[in-house]
Design a protein around this motif. Sequence first.
Motif, PDB file in Angstrom:
ATOM      1  N   ALA A  38      42.284 -17.576 -66.540  1.00 19.46           N
ATOM      2  CA  ALA A  38      41.604 -17.100 -65.339  1.00 19.46           C
ATOM      3  C   ALA A  38      42.305 -17.733 -64.147  1.00 19.46           C
ATOM      4  N   TRP A  39      42.727 -16.913 -63.191  1.00 22.89           N
ATOM      5  CA  TRP A  39      43.495 -17.389 -62.044  1.00 22.89           C
ATOM      6  C   TRP A  39      42.596 -17.420 -60.816  1.00 22.89           C
ATOM      7  N   HIS A  40      42.193 -18.611 -60.400  1.00 23.25           N
ATOM      8  CA  HIS A  40      41.312 -18.801 -59.241  1.00 23.25           C
ATOM      9  C   HIS A  40      40.125 -17.829 -59.264  1.00 23.25           C
ATOM     10  N   PRO A  41      39.318 -17.869 -60.333  1.00 25.02           N
ATOM     11  CA  PRO A  41      38.226 -16.894 -60.449  1.00 25.02           C
ATOM     12  C   PRO A  41      37.203 -16.994 -59.322  1.00 25.02           C
ATOM     13  N   GLY A  42      37.060 -18.170 -58.716  1.00 19.19           N
ATOM     14  CA  GLY A  42      36.090 -18.325 -57.645  1.00 19.19           C
ATOM     15  C   GLY A  42      36.482 -17.666 -56.350  1.00 19.19           C
ATOM     16  N   MET A  43      37.721 -17.135 -56.268  1.00 14.07           N
ATOM     17  CA  MET A  43      38.193 -16.485 -55.044  1.00 14.07           C
ATOM     18  C   MET A  43      38.665 -15.053 -55.291  1.00 14.07           C
ATOM     19  N   ASP A 170      30.965 -18.413 -57.544  1.00  7.87           N
ATOM     20  CA  ASP A 170      29.922 -18.926 -58.436  1.00  7.87           C
ATOM     21  C   ASP A 170      28.696 -19.387 -57.654  1.00  7.87           C
ATOM     22  N   HIS A 171      28.878 -19.763 -56.394  1.00  4.39           N
ATOM     23  CA  HIS A 171      27.782 -20.328 -55.604  1.00  4.39           C
ATOM     24  C   HIS A 171      27.409 -19.464 -54.393  1.00  4.39           C
ATOM     25  N   LYS A 172      28.021 -18.304 -54.265  1.00  2.00           N
ATOM     26  CA  LYS A 172      27.806 -17.475 -53.076  1.00  2.00           C
ATOM     27  C   LYS A 172      26.339 -17.113 -52.880  1.00  2.00           C
ATOM     28  N   ALA A 173      25.691 -16.638 -53.914  1.00  2.00           N
ATOM     29  CA  ALA A 173      24.291 -16.213 -53.784  1.00  2.00           C
ATOM     30  C   ALA A 173      23.400 -17.374 -53.360  1.00  2.00           C
ATOM     31  N   SER A 186      41.520 -24.473 -42.795  1.00  2.00           N
ATOM     32  CA  SER A 186      42.391 -23.805 -41.826  1.00  2.00           C
ATOM     33  C   SER A 186      43.116 -22.585 -42.371  1.00  2.00           C
ATOM     34  N   GLY A 187      43.110 -22.390 -43.684  1.00  2.00           N
ATOM     35  CA  GLY A 187      43.998 -21.408 -44.278  1.00  2.00           C
ATOM     36  C   GLY A 187      43.331 -20.126 -44.736  1.00  2.00           C
ATOM     37  N   GLN A 188      44.039 -19.438 -45.610  1.00  2.00           N
ATOM     38  CA  GLN A 188      43.624 -18.125 -46.079  1.00  2.00           C
ATOM     39  C   GLN A 188      42.271 -18.159 -46.784  1.00  2.00           C
ATOM     40  N   SER A 189      42.053 -19.161 -47.619  1.00  2.00           N
ATOM     41  CA  SER A 189      40.786 -19.221 -48.357  1.00  2.00           C
ATOM     42  C   SER A 189      39.606 -19.380 -47.408  1.00  2.00           C
ATOM     43  N   ALA A 190      39.747 -20.267 -46.410  1.00  2.00           N
ATOM     44  CA  ALA A 190      38.674 -20.443 -45.434  1.00  2.00           C
ATOM     45  C   ALA A 190      38.391 -19.139 -44.706  1.00  2.00           C
ATOM     46  N   ALA A 191      39.452 -18.435 -44.316  1.00  2.00           N
ATOM     47  CA  ALA A 191      39.285 -17.179 -43.584  1.00  2.00           C
ATOM     48  C   ALA A 191      38.634 -16.102 -44.446  1.00  2.00           C
ATOM     49  N   GLU A 192      39.017 -16.024 -45.713  1.00  2.97           N
ATOM     50  CA  GLU A 192      38.440 -15.009 -46.586  1.00  2.97           C
ATOM     51  C   GLU A 192      36.958 -15.266 -46.823  1.00  2.97           C
ATOM     52  N   ILE A 193      36.606 -16.533 -47.014  1.00  5.39           N
ATOM     53  CA  ILE A 193      35.196 -16.867 -47.238  1.00  5.39           C
ATOM     54  C   ILE A 193      34.390 -16.597 -45.971  1.00  5.39           C
ATOM     55  N   THR A 319      24.013 -29.056 -41.272  1.00  2.00           N
ATOM     56  CA  THR A 319      24.216 -27.809 -42.017  1.00  2.00           C
ATOM     57  C   THR A 319      23.624 -27.923 -43.409  1.00  2.00           C
ATOM     58  N   ASP A 320      23.059 -26.832 -43.890  1.00  2.00           N
ATOM     59  CA  ASP A 320      22.465 -26.830 -45.228  1.00  2.00           C
ATOM     60  C   ASP A 320      23.511 -26.581 -46.314  1.00  2.00           C
ATOM     61  N   GLY A 321      24.416 -25.660 -46.050  1.00  2.00           N
ATOM     62  CA  GLY A 321      25.471 -25.331 -47.011  1.00  2.00           C
ATOM     63  C   GLY A 321      26.825 -25.772 -46.494  1.00  2.00           C
ATOM     64  N   LEU A 322      27.680 -26.229 -47.397  1.00  2.00           N
ATOM     65  CA  LEU A 322      28.993 -26.735 -46.989  1.00  2.00           C
ATOM     66  C   LEU A 322      30.049 -26.254 -47.976  1.00  2.00           C
ATOM     67  N   VAL A 323      31.063 -25.559 -47.447  1.00  2.59           N
ATOM     68  CA  VAL A 323      32.172 -25.063 -48.260  1.00  2.59           C
ATOM     69  C   VAL A 323      33.453 -25.730 -47.767  1.00  2.59           C
ATOM     70  N   LEU A 324      34.157 -26.383 -48.667  1.00  5.28           N
ATOM     71  CA  LEU A 324      35.398 -27.068 -48.324  1.00  5.28           C
ATOM     72  C   LEU A 324      36.583 -26.229 -48.779  1.00  5.28           C
ATOM     73  N   ALA A 325      37.214 -25.547 -47.846  1.00  6.27           N
ATOM     74  CA  ALA A 325      38.451 -24.806 -48.132  1.00  6.27           C
ATOM     75  C   ALA A 325      39.606 -25.708 -47.730  1.00  6.27           C
TER      76      ALA A 325
END
Length: 424
Positions: A38-43, A170-173, A186-193, A319-325
């Motif tokens: 599985a290649w980066h399944p979370g993204m 996995d944690h989006k909902a 700063s990058g692509q993953s942060a922007a996509e999320i 903040t209640d939710g925190l995503v580290l890209a």
Amino acid sequence: MRDVIGIGLGPFNLGLACLLDPVEDVDAVFLEARDSLAWHPGMLLDEATLQVPFLADLVTMADPTSRWSFLNYLKETGHLYPFYIRESFYPLRSEYDDYCRWAAERLDSVRFGQTVTSVEWDGTAYVVSTAAGDTFRGRRIVLGVGTSPRILDCVREAGGPAIHSGQYLDHKAELQQRESITIVGSGQSAAEIYQDLLAESPDHDYRLTWLTRSPRFFSMEYTKLTLELTSPEYTAYFQDLPELTRARLLREQRSLYKGISGDLVDDIFDLHYRLRVQGEGPRTTLVTNTAVTGARWDGTSYDLDLHHEETDERFGLRTDGLVLATGYAAQVPDFLEPVRDRIRWDDQGRFAASPTYSVDHGDREIYVQNAEEHTHGFVAPDLGMGAYRNSVLVAALTGREVYPIEKRIAVQSFGVPDHLRRAR
């Protein structure tokens, strides 16, 4: 005894397995801890595409005739004509994931469910032991264990439910049930999320914040002369530079490989505009030049300490939710401890990789994939250079150039050209 034991099965070692598959005088085995690839399944977001063209597959840039090419995958799965009609060089990320799995499941050299626990030297061979109780002996090792998520120290120490971008889907909902969500990166993953959460914000009630240390939301540079930095001669030039110069260049070149695709930047702006016109907000804040310097979790929310690096102001955010890209970092696996004395290390405890990607003192026994950014440059994690590196590895493993290795492809010169040096 095996000629080659590959440890880890990301795209780079998988590509090596594909290129070694038709080489009859090399007995190779590739060990993967997971039960399937599985290649980066979370993204694997629905609309996300690769940032490199389909030619940057597992094998094509080394062997366009290979049965393991992306085009052959499309043909065998009945998708070749739809891909042709689509008229885009950039496959969907989920499509690339399926392609890698298609290859891995058909290779006789791949062994899933084999978590490596130790690598030892018995005087004549490397002995690789796995948690499944199996033992493999080989003359050479190729490490392709990948990178680990980079987590801010202050957030790790705070605890709480912060997630890395690699776990996003996995944690989006769960995230969308919170009143506020902050994305750091700063990058692509942060922007996509950010785009994904922003697009669905009208159906929820969260406030969305995006923090980046960069002075602005950098788009990747795709001009052709800049793309020539992903070339054999540039990586050779980079290797010959002093260590401090290499480190400085990697910092300066971040926008070349850690930026955001220009199309995505524009799409985010257009999405903001549409939501504003439709009266849907957006309830969102984007802040540049800002570093997270501290974090505390109280059981409900994070209190983040922030520093604006241009104005030198310190402020805070709850903040209640925190995503580290916040990207990934190369790792030295614990299972190498018994053979540490056989490996070359630099002053910072990193692999000291040679031009052929070997890291052992004899320069022909232990090789690394995507653990040599500090020695070979920002192309280390680039899918487009994977086949080139594997061409070099195959030559080192076999003692001959099975796949032609390009020496010069760029229009420009890196360093002082020989004819100008002689003219002085």
